[in-house]
Design an enzyme around this catalytic site. Structure first.
Site, mmCIF file in Angstrom:
data_model
loop_
_atom_site.group_PDB
_atom_site.id
_atom_site.type_symbol
_atom_site.label_atom_id
_atom_site.label_comp_id
_atom_site.label_asym_id
_atom_site.label_seq_id
_atom_site.Cartn_x
_atom_site.Cartn_y
_atom_site.Cartn_z
ATOM 1 N N HIS A 1 8.729 -9.440 5.998
ATOM 2 C CA HIS A 1 8.627 -8.004 5.688
ATOM 3 C C HIS A 1 9.576 -7.213 6.593
ATOM 4 O O HIS A 1 9.802 -7.588 7.750
ATOM 5 C CB HIS A 1 7.188 -7.532 5.894
ATOM 6 C CG HIS A 1 6.889 -6.218 5.269
ATOM 7 N ND1 HIS A 1 7.113 -5.019 5.911
ATOM 8 C CD2 HIS A 1 6.398 -5.899 4.049
ATOM 9 C CE1 HIS A 1 6.769 -4.020 5.117
ATOM 10 N NE2 HIS A 1 6.330 -4.531 3.975
ATOM 11 N N TYR B 1 2.317 4.821 1.240
ATOM 12 C CA TYR B 1 2.289 5.534 2.519
ATOM 13 C C TYR B 1 1.081 6.476 2.528
ATOM 14 O O TYR B 1 0.743 7.073 1.500
ATOM 15 C CB TYR B 1 3.565 6.350 2.709
ATOM 16 C CG TYR B 1 4.829 5.525 2.821
ATOM 17 C CD1 TYR B 1 4.989 4.576 3.830
ATOM 18 C CD2 TYR B 1 5.885 5.710 1.933
ATOM 19 C CE1 TYR B 1 6.156 3.837 3.948
ATOM 20 C CE2 TYR B 1 7.063 4.975 2.038
ATOM 21 C CZ TYR B 1 7.192 4.041 3.053
ATOM 22 O OH TYR B 1 8.350 3.308 3.168
ATOM 23 N N ASP C 1 0.850 -1.188 0.000
ATOM 24 C CA ASP C 1 0.000 0.000 0.000
ATOM 25 C C ASP C 1 0.889 1.243 0.000
ATOM 26 O O ASP C 1 1.932 1.238 0.650
ATOM 27 C CB ASP C 1 -0.829 -0.018 1.300
ATOM 28 C CG ASP C 1 -2.189 0.612 1.154
ATOM 29 O OD1 ASP C 1 -2.790 0.483 0.078
ATOM 30 O OD2 ASP C 1 -2.655 1.232 2.118
ATOM 31 N N PHE D 1 8.110 1.816 -0.938
ATOM 32 C CA PHE D 1 9.060 2.030 0.165
ATOM 33 C C PHE D 1 9.713 3.411 0.166
ATOM 34 O O PHE D 1 10.343 3.795 1.147
ATOM 35 C CB PHE D 1 10.150 0.942 0.199
ATOM 36 C CG PHE D 1 9.625 -0.429 0.488
ATOM 37 C CD1 PHE D 1 9.267 -0.786 1.781
ATOM 38 C CD2 PHE D 1 9.474 -1.369 -0.524
ATOM 39 C CE1 PHE D 1 8.763 -2.057 2.060
ATOM 40 C CE2 PHE D 1 8.977 -2.630 -0.256
ATOM 41 C CZ PHE D 1 8.621 -2.976 1.039
#
Length: 225
Positions: A187, A66, A64, A77
């Site tokens: 993760h 930020y 998703d 990221f």
């Protein structure tokens, strides 16, 4: 939305004509007109603008965007260079880079340098409501980004996948090309990084694979701003 104009267009143009995408487009357009949505509309497809399909060496899959102000800009990221706070997952990525390759930990989270070298920084969902994580899940983005992953899988050359966490690893059955390298780990989120993300050495493994196949490795060092 700033439309895709490079070689990705040939790879995914059929998606734009499918009913699901028309519904997705209508939904996203309405969301931008009625709520604060990230990333800015012109940045939704930045991953494809910055990294043409023919240049992809590594696919780094996020989930998703930020959802806080001044963060998302269309690369998984990554945050805008004006963002002072580096998100926790990215801090852990930098820590692993330091431990794996000796990279110093930079003062920003702007990863465009990776994208420019052929790292496709793809999220499975490309938009989100401000401060509402996962608010645009199951609206059609996943079908579109699956088509992106399938286009990468079809490339007849060595490519590396970095799949961190179960949602990213759920894409493994789609990856059938024997020329490609699939790297999986937990993760990098603070909730799971200590379960095996730290020490996974994906960055050095990716570069070793590229070099073994006569491909220039990625310079993973992000410079200070």
């Amino acid at each position: 939305m700033a439309m895709i104009t490079n070689d990705w267009l040939d790879a995914v143009s059929e998606e734009f004509r499918k009913p699901y995408y028309k519904e997705l487009y209508t939904f996203v357009k309405n969301e931008y007109s009625t709520h604060v949505i990230y990333p800015p509309a012109d940045d939704i497809f930045n991953a494809f603008h910055f990294t043409p399909l023919s240049k992809v060496k590594v696919l780094l899959l996020g989930q998703d965007p930020y959802h806080n102000v001044n963060q998302a800009h269309g690369l998984s990221f990554s945050v805008l260079p004006t963002q002072k706070d580096i998100p926790p997952s990215l801090q852990n990525i930098y820590q692993e880079l330091h431990d794996d390759l000796g990279c110093y930990i930079p003062n920003n989270g702007y990863l465009k340098k990776w994208a420019d070298q052929g790292v496709l920084l793809l999220n499975t969902v490309l938009t989100v409501r401000a401060h509402q994580a996962n608010s645009h899940q199951n609206k059609g983005w996943e079908q579109f980004t699956d088509a992106i992953i399938q286009a990468v899988n079809a490339q007849d050359r060595p490519i590396v996948y970095m799949l961190w966490g179960r949602p990213a690893q759920s894409k493994v059955p789609m990856l059938t090309n024997p020329k490609h390298l699939i790297l999986t780990a937990p993760h990098p989120s603070p909730l799971s990084a200590y379960r095996g993300f730290f020490g996974c050495r994906h960055f050095s493994q990716a570069n070793a694979f590229l070099e073994e196949n006569g491909i220039e490795p990625i310079d993973w060092q992000i410079e200070n701003i």
